[in-house]
Design a protein around this motif. Sequence first.
Motif, mmCIF file in Angstrom:
data_model
loop_
_atom_site.group_PDB
_atom_site.id
_atom_site.type_symbol
_atom_site.label_atom_id
_atom_site.label_comp_id
_atom_site.label_asym_id
_atom_site.label_seq_id
_atom_site.Cartn_x
_atom_site.Cartn_y
_atom_site.Cartn_z
ATOM 1 N N TRP A 57 5.627 -12.217 11.089
ATOM 2 C CA TRP A 57 5.383 -10.562 10.517
ATOM 3 C C TRP A 57 5.272 -10.546 9.269
ATOM 4 N N LYS A 58 5.447 -11.150 8.497
ATOM 5 C CA LYS A 58 4.591 -11.232 7.202
ATOM 6 C C LYS A 58 2.885 -11.126 6.853
ATOM 7 N N GLN A 59 2.458 -12.188 7.951
ATOM 8 C CA GLN A 59 0.250 -12.420 7.840
ATOM 9 C C GLN A 59 0.931 -10.773 7.989
ATOM 10 N N ASP A 60 0.766 -10.691 9.210
ATOM 11 C CA ASP A 60 0.679 -8.724 10.211
ATOM 12 C C ASP A 60 1.065 -8.096 9.193
ATOM 13 N N LEU A 61 1.547 -7.956 8.658
ATOM 14 C CA LEU A 61 2.016 -6.390 6.784
ATOM 15 C C LEU A 61 1.147 -7.109 6.693
ATOM 16 N N MET A 62 0.936 -8.876 5.275
ATOM 17 C CA MET A 62 -0.520 -9.364 5.365
ATOM 18 C C MET A 62 -1.571 -8.127 5.156
ATOM 19 N N LYS A 63 -1.918 -7.978 6.694
ATOM 20 C CA LYS A 63 -3.501 -8.023 7.419
ATOM 21 C C LYS A 63 -3.393 -6.419 7.438
ATOM 22 N N GLU A 64 -1.847 -5.807 7.496
ATOM 23 C CA GLU A 64 -1.990 -4.155 7.571
ATOM 24 C C GLU A 64 -2.148 -3.616 5.946
ATOM 25 N N VAL A 65 -1.743 -4.722 5.203
ATOM 26 C CA VAL A 65 -1.947 -3.864 3.583
ATOM 27 C C VAL A 65 -3.615 -3.602 2.850
ATOM 28 N N ASP A 66 -4.485 -4.749 3.751
ATOM 29 C CA ASP A 66 -5.976 -5.063 3.692
ATOM 30 C C ASP A 66 -6.650 -4.011 3.917
ATOM 31 N N ARG A 67 -5.888 -3.474 5.554
ATOM 32 C CA ARG A 67 -7.161 -2.650 6.216
ATOM 33 C C ARG A 67 -6.525 -1.291 5.600
ATOM 34 N N THR A 68 -5.558 -1.317 5.174
ATOM 35 C CA THR A 68 -5.327 -0.147 4.490
ATOM 36 C C THR A 68 -6.007 -0.124 3.137
ATOM 37 N N VAL A 69 -6.212 -1.038 2.356
ATOM 38 C CA VAL A 69 -7.392 -0.858 1.056
ATOM 39 C C VAL A 69 -8.776 -0.399 1.371
ATOM 40 N N ASP A 70 -9.146 -1.218 2.794
ATOM 41 C CA ASP A 70 -10.312 -0.980 3.549
ATOM 42 C C ASP A 70 -10.766 -0.148 3.808
ATOM 43 N N HIS A 71 -9.392 0.919 4.318
ATOM 44 C CA HIS A 71 -9.942 2.014 5.102
ATOM 45 C C HIS A 71 -9.970 3.680 3.845
ATOM 46 N N MET A 72 -9.369 2.806 2.636
ATOM 47 C CA MET A 72 -9.253 3.819 1.296
ATOM 48 C C MET A 72 -10.499 3.667 0.850
ATOM 49 N N LYS A 73 -11.167 2.713 0.652
ATOM 50 C CA LYS A 73 -12.350 2.436 -0.192
ATOM 51 C C LYS A 73 -13.436 3.216 0.967
ATOM 52 N N GLU A 74 -13.612 3.136 2.254
ATOM 53 C CA GLU A 74 -14.628 3.345 3.285
ATOM 54 C C GLU A 74 -14.502 5.027 3.414
ATOM 55 N N GLU A 75 -13.276 5.604 3.048
ATOM 56 C CA GLU A 75 -13.098 6.816 3.120
ATOM 57 C C GLU A 75 -12.788 7.677 1.957
ATOM 58 N N ALA A 76 -13.198 7.087 1.343
ATOM 59 C CA ALA A 76 -12.586 8.104 0.117
ATOM 60 C C ALA A 76 -14.194 8.753 -0.017
ATOM 61 N N ALA A 77 -13.881 9.934 -0.799
ATOM 62 C CA ALA A 77 -14.707 11.092 -0.591
ATOM 63 C C ALA A 77 -14.538 12.079 -1.498
ATOM 64 N N ASN A 78 -15.086 12.656 -1.956
ATOM 65 C CA ASN A 78 -15.147 14.098 -2.505
ATOM 66 C C ASN A 78 -15.989 15.225 -2.131
ATOM 67 N N PHE A 79 -14.518 16.258 -1.155
ATOM 68 C CA PHE A 79 -14.724 16.861 0.006
ATOM 69 C C PHE A 79 -15.303 18.013 -1.531
ATOM 70 N N ALA A 80 -16.147 18.998 -1.045
ATOM 71 C CA ALA A 80 -16.213 20.256 -1.558
ATOM 72 C C ALA A 80 -15.052 21.227 -1.126
ATOM 73 N N ASP A 81 -14.630 21.257 -0.007
ATOM 74 C CA ASP A 81 -13.853 21.842 0.467
ATOM 75 C C ASP A 81 -12.329 21.768 -0.063
ATOM 76 N N PRO A 82 -11.405 21.710 -0.708
ATOM 77 C CA PRO A 82 -10.295 22.041 -1.189
ATOM 78 C C PRO A 82 -9.428 21.278 0.116
ATOM 79 N N ALA A 83 -9.516 22.385 1.264
ATOM 80 C CA ALA A 83 -8.530 21.771 2.459
ATOM 81 C C ALA A 83 -8.599 20.592 2.673
#
Length: 148
Positions: free
Chosen positions: A43-69
């Motif tokens: 269970w702990k190992q699965d949760l740790m993988k989720e943490v890593d996935r979130t960090v990767d996702h946030m790095k990949e998806e981080a963008a400065n959108f011109a549209d405020p919405a």
Amino acid sequence: MSTQEKKQTVQAVGDFTPYEAGKGEEYMSDDMRAHFVSILNKWKQDLMKEVDRTVDHMKEEAANFADPADRASQEEEFALELRNRDRERKLIKKIDKTLQLIQDKDYGWCEDCGVEIGVRRLEARPTADKCFDCKNLAEIKEKQVGKA
């Protein structure tokens, strides 16, 4: 229990064979404790993988959108993910505490009344620290205090 906790419990409980005690086997024998250590570590190992996935996702998806919405939508999505990861971080701490209880041979007994929590309840919620009756009573009290 929140929906997130229920989902996490299903993840934890979904990938193991239920424990079958041997004839005359005492409660929380070495084999039984090893069974729960295995569940908790997975269970702990699965949760740790989720943490890593979130960090990767946030790095990949981080963008400065011109549209405020669009920017607001992305920030809200990230905030929700971070809230979920914070809950998981707290759950990892609880898993570590539970693993320590197993190591100290204090796992499996209700912290309020001292009776056996039971293998099936512990398989459903490996970090449970109260028997069904004490947990039910605590939830009733919590609801009464919340309404006051």
